[in-house]
Design a protein around this motif. Structure first.
Motif, short mmCIF file in Angstrom:
data_model
loop_
_atom_site.label_atom_id
_atom_site.label_comp_id
_atom_site.label_asym_id
_atom_site.label_seq_id
_atom_site.Cartn_x
_atom_site.Cartn_y
_atom_site.Cartn_z
N GLY A 29 0.94 -1.14 -0.11
CA GLY A 29 0.00 -0.12 0.01
C GLY A 29 0.87 1.19 0.07
O GLY A 29 2.10 1.18 0.27
N TYR A 30 0.28 2.43 -0.17
CA TYR A 30 0.98 3.72 -0.21
C TYR A 30 0.13 4.77 0.48
O TYR A 30 -1.09 4.41 0.48
CB TYR A 30 1.45 3.99 -1.52
CG TYR A 30 0.60 4.64 -2.41
CD1 TYR A 30 -0.20 5.45 -2.61
CD2 TYR A 30 -0.14 3.45 -3.30
CE1 TYR A 30 -1.10 6.06 -3.48
CE2 TYR A 30 -1.30 3.91 -4.26
CZ TYR A 30 -1.76 5.04 -4.38
OH TYR A 30 -2.73 5.50 -5.22
N THR A 132 0.24 2.26 10.96
CA THR A 132 0.76 0.93 11.28
C THR A 132 -0.58 0.03 11.71
O THR A 132 -0.54 -1.15 11.28
CB THR A 132 1.63 1.15 12.65
OG1 THR A 132 2.83 1.67 12.12
CG2 THR A 132 1.98 -0.34 13.02
N GLU A 133 -1.54 0.58 12.46
CA GLU A 133 -2.65 -0.30 12.60
C GLU A 133 -3.53 -0.55 11.57
O GLU A 133 -3.92 -1.79 11.36
CB GLU A 133 -3.38 0.56 13.68
CG GLU A 133 -2.99 0.87 15.08
CD GLU A 133 -3.88 1.68 16.07
OE1 GLU A 133 -4.97 1.94 15.79
OE2 GLU A 133 -3.37 2.32 16.79
N VAL A 134 -3.65 0.21 10.52
CA VAL A 134 -4.34 0.20 9.35
C VAL A 134 -3.71 -1.03 8.58
O VAL A 134 -4.34 -1.96 8.18
CB VAL A 134 -4.68 1.49 8.79
CG1 VAL A 134 -5.19 1.14 7.27
CG2 VAL A 134 -5.48 2.24 9.23
N ALA A 135 -2.36 -1.27 8.56
CA ALA A 135 -1.58 -1.89 7.75
C ALA A 135 -1.78 -3.28 8.45
O ALA A 135 -2.12 -4.15 7.88
CB ALA A 135 -0.16 -1.53 7.85
N LYS A 136 -1.88 -3.46 9.85
CA LYS A 136 -2.05 -4.88 10.49
C LYS A 136 -3.39 -5.15 10.33
O LYS A 136 -3.69 -6.46 9.89
CB LYS A 136 -1.83 -4.48 11.82
CG LYS A 136 -0.28 -4.52 12.06
CD LYS A 136 0.08 -4.28 13.82
CE LYS A 136 1.58 -4.36 13.83
NZ LYS A 136 1.86 -3.80 15.57
N MET A 144 4.31 2.35 1.77
CA MET A 144 5.36 3.12 1.10
C MET A 144 4.61 4.79 1.14
O MET A 144 3.37 4.68 1.03
CB MET A 144 5.68 2.83 -0.36
CG MET A 144 6.45 1.64 -0.26
SD MET A 144 6.93 1.12 -1.93
CE MET A 144 6.44 -0.50 -2.22
N THR A 145 5.64 5.56 1.31
CA THR A 145 5.05 7.05 1.06
C THR A 145 5.01 7.32 -0.66
O THR A 145 5.82 7.14 -1.27
CB THR A 145 6.04 8.08 1.73
OG1 THR A 145 7.42 7.90 1.22
CG2 THR A 145 6.06 7.80 3.23
N LYS A 146 3.92 7.94 -0.92
CA LYS A 146 3.70 8.34 -2.04
C LYS A 146 4.79 9.26 -2.64
O LYS A 146 4.79 9.16 -3.83
CB LYS A 146 2.12 8.80 -2.27
CG LYS A 146 1.50 9.17 -3.45
CD LYS A 146 0.18 9.69 -3.44
CE LYS A 146 -0.47 10.15 -4.85
NZ LYS A 146 -1.81 10.51 -4.77
N GLU A 147 5.05 10.24 -1.69
CA GLU A 147 6.09 11.10 -2.14
C GLU A 147 7.41 10.76 -2.86
O GLU A 147 7.70 11.34 -3.64
CB GLU A 147 6.32 12.17 -0.85
CG GLU A 147 4.98 13.06 -0.43
CD GLU A 147 4.11 12.23 0.27
OE1 GLU A 147 3.05 12.87 0.76
OE2 GLU A 147 4.55 11.21 0.80
N ASP A 157 -3.92 2.74 -2.24
CA ASP A 157 -3.89 3.96 -1.42
C ASP A 157 -4.89 3.91 -0.38
O ASP A 157 -5.83 3.70 0.01
CB ASP A 157 -4.54 5.14 -2.26
CG ASP A 157 -4.28 6.53 -1.56
OD1 ASP A 157 -3.73 6.57 -0.45
OD2 ASP A 157 -4.62 7.52 -2.02
N ILE A 158 -3.91 3.95 1.15
CA ILE A 158 -4.57 3.68 2.46
C ILE A 158 -5.10 4.87 3.09
O ILE A 158 -5.54 4.80 4.19
CB ILE A 158 -3.84 2.61 3.35
CG1 ILE A 158 -2.42 3.32 3.59
CG2 ILE A 158 -3.59 1.44 2.70
CD1 ILE A 158 -1.66 2.87 4.83
N LEU A 159 -4.81 6.00 2.36
CA LEU A 159 -5.28 7.35 2.99
C LEU A 159 -6.71 7.40 3.46
O LEU A 159 -7.02 7.64 4.51
CB LEU A 159 -5.04 8.67 2.03
CG LEU A 159 -5.28 9.74 2.48
CD1 LEU A 159 -4.50 10.17 3.72
CD2 LEU A 159 -5.03 10.94 1.48
#
Length: 169
Positions: A29-30, A132-136, A144-147, A157-159
Motif C-alpha cells: 500500500g501507499y 501501522t494499525e491500518v496496515a496490520k 510506502m510514502t507516495k511522495e 492507497d490507504i489514505l
C-alpha cells in the motif's frame, strides 16, 4: 541414500513454492504523509503555533535591523564632524550590529526548525501509529510514502482507511 536425497529435494522444492505463494500474497500500500498530516485537526493548531513563533522571530529581527539602520544613518549624517577615533568606534559598532543580525538570522532558522520538529513530532507519530494499525488490520505487508514513489505497481492507497481510523472526514 536415494530416499534422503529425494526427500531433501522434495522439501526444498515445497518450501520454494510456499515461499513464492507467501511472497505473492504480500499486500503493498501507499499513503501521502503530507496529505494525511495536512488534514489532521492538530495540524491547523500546529500551523498557528508556528506562524506565531515565526512572527515573534521576525519582529525581533526587525528590531535589530531597525537599530542597525538608525545607527548607520546617524553615522552617515554625523561622520563629517566626527574625529577619526570616533568614526572607527562607530564603524566597529555598526559592523558588530550587522554581525549580530546575520547571526540572529542563522539562529532564527535553527530555532524555527527545532520548533517545527517539536510541534509536528507528536502529529507525525500519531499518523504513523494509525498507519501501522491500518496496515496490520488490513493485511498490508508494506506501506510506502507516495511522495517517494516514481513508479509503482498497482497498489492500494490507504489514505481513506487511515483517515477513517483517525476519525477524519
Amino acid at each position: 541414500m536415494k530416499k534422503v536425497l529425494f526427500a531433501t529435494l522434495f522439501v526444498m522444492g515445497l518450501s520454494t513454492i510456499v515461499g513464492v505463494k507467501v511472497q505473492a500474497q504480500n499486500k503493498i500500500g501507499y499513503i501521502s504523509m503530507d496529505e494525511l498530516v495536512s488534514v489532521m485537526p492538530e495540524a491547523k493548531k500546529a500551523d498557528t503555533v508556528l506562524s506565531q513563533y515565526r512572527d515573534g522571530l521576525a519582529q525581533a529581527q526587525q528590531q535589530i535591523q531597525q537599530e542597525l539602520q538608525t545607527r548607520y544613518q546617524a553615522y552617515i549624517k554625523d561622520s563629517a564632524t566626527m574625529s577619526q577615533p570616533k568614526k572607527d568606534l562607530e564603524t566597529r559598532g555598526i559592523q558588530e550590529l550587522a554581525n549580530k543580525l546575520q547571526n540572529y538570522n542563522q539562529d532564527a532558522q535553527q530555532q524555527m526548525s527545532l520548533k517545527q520538529q517539536e510541534v509536528y513530532g507528536p502529529i507525525q507519530k500519531k499518523a504513523m501509529d494509525a498507519i501501522t494499525e491500518v496496515a496490520k488490520e488490513n493485511g498490508y505487508a508494506y506501506i510506502m510514502t507516495k511522495e517517494n514513489l516514481l513508479v509503482s505497481p498497482p497498489t492500494d492507497d490507504i489514505l481513506p482507511l487511515v483517515k477513517k481510523k483517525l476519525g477524519i472526514k
